[in-house]
Structures are given as C-alpha cells and as structure tokens.
Design a protein around this motif. Structure first.
Motif: not given
Length: 688
Positions: A7-9, A206, A209-210, A231-232
């Motif tokens: 999920n991480s970019r 924001n 992200g995480r 995200e999430n």
C-alpha cells in the motif's frame, strides 16, 4: 517485492550484512516524512547532551512557552509552560507517542532556540550523506520538511550507533515519572515465528500518509525498513509483508569462513610457487533461498605475480564475491607475509665450482701423462709418443663428457629456481547455512508410538552436478513447493535448521489442534499453513461435529520406528509442507491397515488436491514388500504407504497428480510426477 502489492508508495529495505538495498516506488524521490523527522531530533539532542557538561538525561528543565506553539493538529503529550520535566522523559515522549510539544521542549532544553537546532539537524543530515533531505522544524510539519526512504535509512544506521537512541528506539512502553504518565509507542511490537520487529518510529500527516521506520531481526539477520505514503493505516501491515517475504525467500548464509583460501597469486623466483591468501574473518550475508554457488561471481583484481621487487606490506589487489551484480563480500589483499626468494648468486657459484673442477680434472690428466713420459727411456720414446698421441686424441671427448655432466648436475640442482611463477587462481569459498540459534538446536520428539529419535548427524548430504552447496539441501530445493526429500534426495542438518526458522505454528495461527504433544508445535510454511486451514474448515463443514487435527507436521529429525519412518535428512517432514492428518473421532491410531477405513481418509483422497495437498505415499506407489531399506526406485516408487501423510505442492501440481495427468489417469506419486515433468533426471541417483 513487487509481488507484495504494498500500500505504501515508497519504501527502502537495507540489510547491512548483504551490503545492498532494495527500493522501489519512489524510494529516491523526496516526500514529506511527517514525524519520522523526530528521529533526527532525538539523535541531535542526544549528541548535544554528550557535548554539554552541564546537562544529562536526568537534568530537570522547565518547559518554555515557545515549545507549545505551532502544534495544531499534531499529537501532544499535554505539557504546560513552566512545567518541570526531565530531559529523558521528554526524549521518550518524543519518540514513543510522537508528541510534538515534547519534541520542541527537548529541542529547547539543549539549544538556544528552535532555529539553531534545526540548523544543527540539517548540518547533521549533510554529514550523514542525506543528500535529498531538508528539515524546517523538529516535529514533522510538512512545509519545507522532506526526505526520502533511502535517506531515512542512512539516518537510522547512524542513530543506531548511539546506545541511548537504541534504548528509546527499542522501547514500546516507558514510565515517565516527571510527566506522571506511561508513554506507549504508536504501533505494537510483532514477534512472528522466524522474524520480529525490534523497534521503530511512525509518522503521519495528510500529505505524508502513514509512514513507518522499523528494524527487525529475520532469522538472525538485521534489517532496516522505511515505508512512506501508506493509506488506511496499512504502514504496519506493509512492513509485516516485507519481513515475512524476506523470511520466506532469503536465508542468512556464511559465505566466507576465516581461513578460507580466497586467491592464489603466482610467485616468480621463490621457494613458494603460489602465495595463498586466506579470509581474515567469517562473513555472513543474506542470499535468496535458491542461490547456489554457481550463481555467485568470484573476482580478483590485482597483480598477476609476486616478485622479489614486491614491497612488503604493499597492496596486491582485492578479492570480491558478487551476487546478481551486487558486491556481497570484499577483502583487500596485502603482501603481509613475504615469501623467501632464491639467491641466484648460488647459481653462479655452482657454475664456477663446476668449471674449476672441470679444469682441474683436465690439468691433472695432462700433468700425470707428462710425468710418466719423463720417466720412460729413450728406446720407448716412439711407443710412448704413440701413447701420448692416443690420450691426447681422447682428451677433447673426455672434456666434453665432463662438461655435459657439469651441466646436468647444475640443472638438477637449480632447475626449480628458473621455473615460471605459479598460475594465479581465484578460489571459490563454500557456502554454509548460518549457525542455528541455540533454541533451534533443541531436538523434538517426532515418532508415532513414543520411540526415541536418532540423530543421523546430517547423514547422506548429497552431491551431484546440480548441487554444489550440499549444506543448503539437494538439487530440488529451487523447485519450491515441489522440492523432493527422500533417501535419494537428502538434505543436511543445516538445511533442516534453516527451514525450521521459516515456519509458523498452525496451532497458534489458525487453531488447528495437534493430537500428539511434543511433535514440534505444528510448524508449516506460511502458504501451506494457510491452505491447510482452508482444507480443515472445508472438512469441518462437510462433516458436522468433526474436527481434523494433526499428529506430526515439521520434523527436525528423522525417526527409527522401522519401515514406515525415515532417518534424519531423508524425511518428507523436513520440507515444512507436510502434516500427518487425523480425525480422532474415527480412532487415534496411525495404522496402515485401519486408517483407510477412516472417513477423513476418504474425504482427503477425494478433496485434498483442491487445496494443493496430495496423498504423498499412495499404496499403488509403495513399491516392493515393505521391509527395510526403503525402496525409492528409478521409476517413481516411494517405498512407503502412509494413508495419513499429506503434502502441500500447490493446487496446479496437486490436481495433475491426483488426476493422473502423467500416469494414465491414476493417482501419481510425487517422484514419478517430477520425473515425467522433467524436473528430475535420475530418481535413483538423486540428479535433477
């Protein structure tokens, strides 16, 4: 890593022993890093404390009002202006709950103002080599505050050299007396079979992200991982995916042992024809599980030979081992132990002595003849003249013979002195699975019926053309779920121990019961365990009120219970893909004659392939009469009939085996299947 679909970019993974990093998805592109900034804040604060004589971690400081400004929408620990708190408690509040007010208060406790401290942070980043990083504040506000996952890894590597930083980094909960609170990290420690997270720091805005920076130990090797932009709340899950993948696909390997020969350098004119250079120390790296010795590249870049002009202590070159283009080992080669060279003056002395002897012998012959002539009477003059002319005639031949003998003697004595230098040769070191942790060396009972186990000491380690690193297993190890372990395809104890560290407990993870205590905590490879859980659920649904459990899955050692058992190094249970399955409602005995009457056996025979499992030892492939030794023949007979023994091979292969794609529509054996698909060349001699 691409297969993980993170999920991480962006992410960056580093293993120091391996010597190279893996990074994708904007790993080198600058991004907001939110509260990962506080790692630099903590490091610089600790380094400033070391420089100050008037401050230490126990020093009590007052919280300035400036520390509480600009923190809207950021986590705080609830400090108030003028509050007295220890620097140590501010440090833990900064790193564990990631409190912005604590970060600024910590900053102001060791610096005149926030601006000066930020300057120190940027200067330190430059020293570390964080070329794509800039800090504008101490707590992680996005404006002009950015870095890259790769740069963050550089920071962590330096920070982990600071003992106080390590204490905070690896703490997940800490009581802070001067704050009157218990500080807790924003994510939980994770200790999974084979790997565990040691410490870390999260961050979130924001824009960022995480984010998660973490360190972990995977099968004894240390890793640093930084992920950004999840995200999430998937940042922790992403890290777990990466560490799990590393555990499954990579292995700590001792690539060089102290004393191993690395390179032999030719010596010109020395008593030693080749100077052997050895490894100075052990070197453990992390390699993919299927890497074999022929997959590595061995290089030596340096002088081709050592001569008497080579200076003692000079650098001769460098020895390297490369894997997939990456340097995994390097040692500079120095001429620290000079060899003894021949003294060629002795050659001249030898030739001179030979010449003197030759001339002396000639002179002696001439002198003796002339003396004899002087003693003879005149009446014998003619006869003596003829005699003299005779020996004078043969004198040149005698001198030539003496000369040849002289040359031969000199050649025999000095020939080796003029031999060319030995040929420079690059040696290949032997790969060895890294030594087991103490707990991995404990034996486990694995028999049915309570018999004592026997340690075969890794007997039967197999060598063939396809296998140059026998301690890692046999030539089928790169077949994944289709690996073959039997008396003809053996593995050593190093492979077994390494395999154990890759497994998870199906009892703890999925609640699958183990009916035979002490058989190894129901350990299996994660993929096989997941599919077994699906199969057990399906059986339960098809047979209400019934539960399928195990009697034995992974075995660290073989057994000596007779014809139905295999010695250490030959057992299919070493794969971590196998379990003996049983429903106690139909009886608790694993008996060949009775088990085929059990309902679970009938259900498994009809349905197991749908979940990737096969009847590993079907009766039709048992081969000859079941008497020792086990008869694993060249055609595919397994030598065993065990109705309870099920092995995971994947759905595709299991379907082809169960439907007899290569066996005229009849249930196949794994051995025969591997032979028919071309993966195994010789079942009897263990060749791929």
């Amino acid at each position: 890593m691409e297969s993980l679909d993170l999920n991480s970019r962006g992410y960056y993974l580093w293993n120091d022993s391996l010597g190279f990093a893996m990074g994708e998805n904007e790993a080198e592109t600058t991004v907001p890093v939110a509260s990962l900034t506080k790692m630099m804040t903590a490091l610089v604060a600790l380094e400033e404390l070391d420089r100050r004589e008037d401050l230490d971690l126990t020093t009590m400081v007052k919280v300035p009002a400036e520390a509480l400004r600009g923190l809207a929408e950021f986590a705080v620990v609830g400090l108030s202006a003028g509050q007295e708190v220890s620097i140590e408690d501010l440090l833990y509040a900064t790193m564990l709950p990631s409190a912005g007010d604590a970060a600024q208060a910590l900053t102001l406790s060791v610096s005149e103002n926030l601006t000066n401290f930020v300057d120190l942070m940027n200067a330190r980043a430059t020293e570390i080599g964080m070329t794509n990083t800039h800090f504008s504040n101490t707590y992680g506000r996005d404006e002009e505050n950015y870095s890259t996952p790769a740069d963050m890894v550089k920071l962590i590597k330096v920070a982990l050299a600071n003992p106080e930083f390590v204490k905070v980094w690896e703490s997940f909960e800490k009581e802070t007396p001067t704050l009157g609170k218990i500080m807790k990290k924003t994510f939980l420690a994770n200790d999974v079979g084979g790997w565990r997270i040691l410490g870390g720091k999260t961050g979130f805005t924001n824009a960022a992200g995480r984010c998660l920076a973490s360190t972990a130990e995977v099968e004894g090797a240390k890793y640093i991982l930084v992920t950004v932009g999840a995200e999430n709340g998937q940042h922790v899950a992403d890290a777990e995916k990466v560490y799990q993948k590393i555990m499954e696909d990579y292995e700590p390997v001792k690539i060089v042992s102290a004393g191993d020969k690395l390179v032999g350098i030719g010596v010109k004119g020395g008593a030693t024809r080749v100077l052997d250079i050895v490894a100075e120390s052990d070197r453990e790296v992390v390699l993919a599980n299927d890497v074999r010795q022929e997959d590595l590249e061995y290089q030596y870049d340096g002088v081709a030979e050592v001569t008497r002009e080579t200076e003692a202590g000079s650098k001769l070159g460098e020895y390297k081992i490369l894997w997939d283009g990456h340097e995994v080992f390097a040692q500079e080669i120095y001429y620290n132990e000079p060899v003894e060279f021949y003294n060629y003056a002795l050659v001249g002395l030898g030739a001179g002595v030979s010449l003197v002897l030759l001339l002396s012998a000639t002179g002696l012959v001439v002198w003796r003849k002339r003396r004899e002539q002087g003693r003879n009477s005149e009446k014998n003059e003619k006869r003596k003249g003829r005699d003299a002319r005779g020996w004078q005639k043969w004198l040149p031949l005698g001198l030539m013979i003496l000369f040849v003998l002289s040359v031969m003697v000199n050649y025999l004595v000095f020939q080796s002195w003029f031999a060319p230098a030995g040929e420079t040769e690059i040696y290949q070191t032997e790969l060895k699975v890294a030594e087991k942790e103490p707990e991995a060396q404990e034996s486990e009972s694995a028999e049915e019926g309570g018999e004592n186990e026997e340690d075969e000491g890794g007997a039967g380690v197999q060598k063939n053309a396809q296998q140059t690193t026998p301690v890692l297993g046999n030539c089928t190890m790169n077949y994944g779920n289709l690996m073959l372990i039997n008396p003809n395809f053996r593995v050593g104890t190093d492979f077994i121990a390494a395999r154990k560290r890759q497994l998870i407990s199906i009892s703890k993870t999925y609640g699958i019961p183990e009916y035979k205590a002490g058989n190894g905590d129901n350990l299996m490879m994660p993929e096989a365990a997941e599919r077994l859980n699906e199969m057990v659920k399906a059986y339960r649904a098809a047979n209400p009120g019934h539960e399928m459990g195990t009697r034995s899955c992974f075995r660290e050692r073989g057994t000596t219970c007779g014809r139905l058992c295999a010695a250490t190094g030959t057992s299919d249970h070493h794969t971590g893909l196998t379990c003996d399955l049983i429903d106690n409602a139909y009886g608790t005995s694993l008996d060949t004659d009775e088990f085929s009457k059990h309902k679970e056996w009938q259900w498994l025979k009809e349905n197991s392939y749908k979940y990737g499992f096969i009847d590993r030892f079907p009766e039709a492939w048992a081969g000859s009469a079941m008497t020792e030794p086990i008869n694993v023949d060249a055609n595919g007979s397994t030598g065993l009939f065990e109705a309870w023994h099920y092995r995971y091979v994947g759905v595709e292969a299991a379907t082809e085996i169960a439907t007899g794609k290569y066996n005229n529509g009849k249930y196949d054996s794994l051995e025969h299947y591997l032979k028919m698909t071309g993966k195994v060349k010789d079942l009897k001699n263990g060749e791929c």
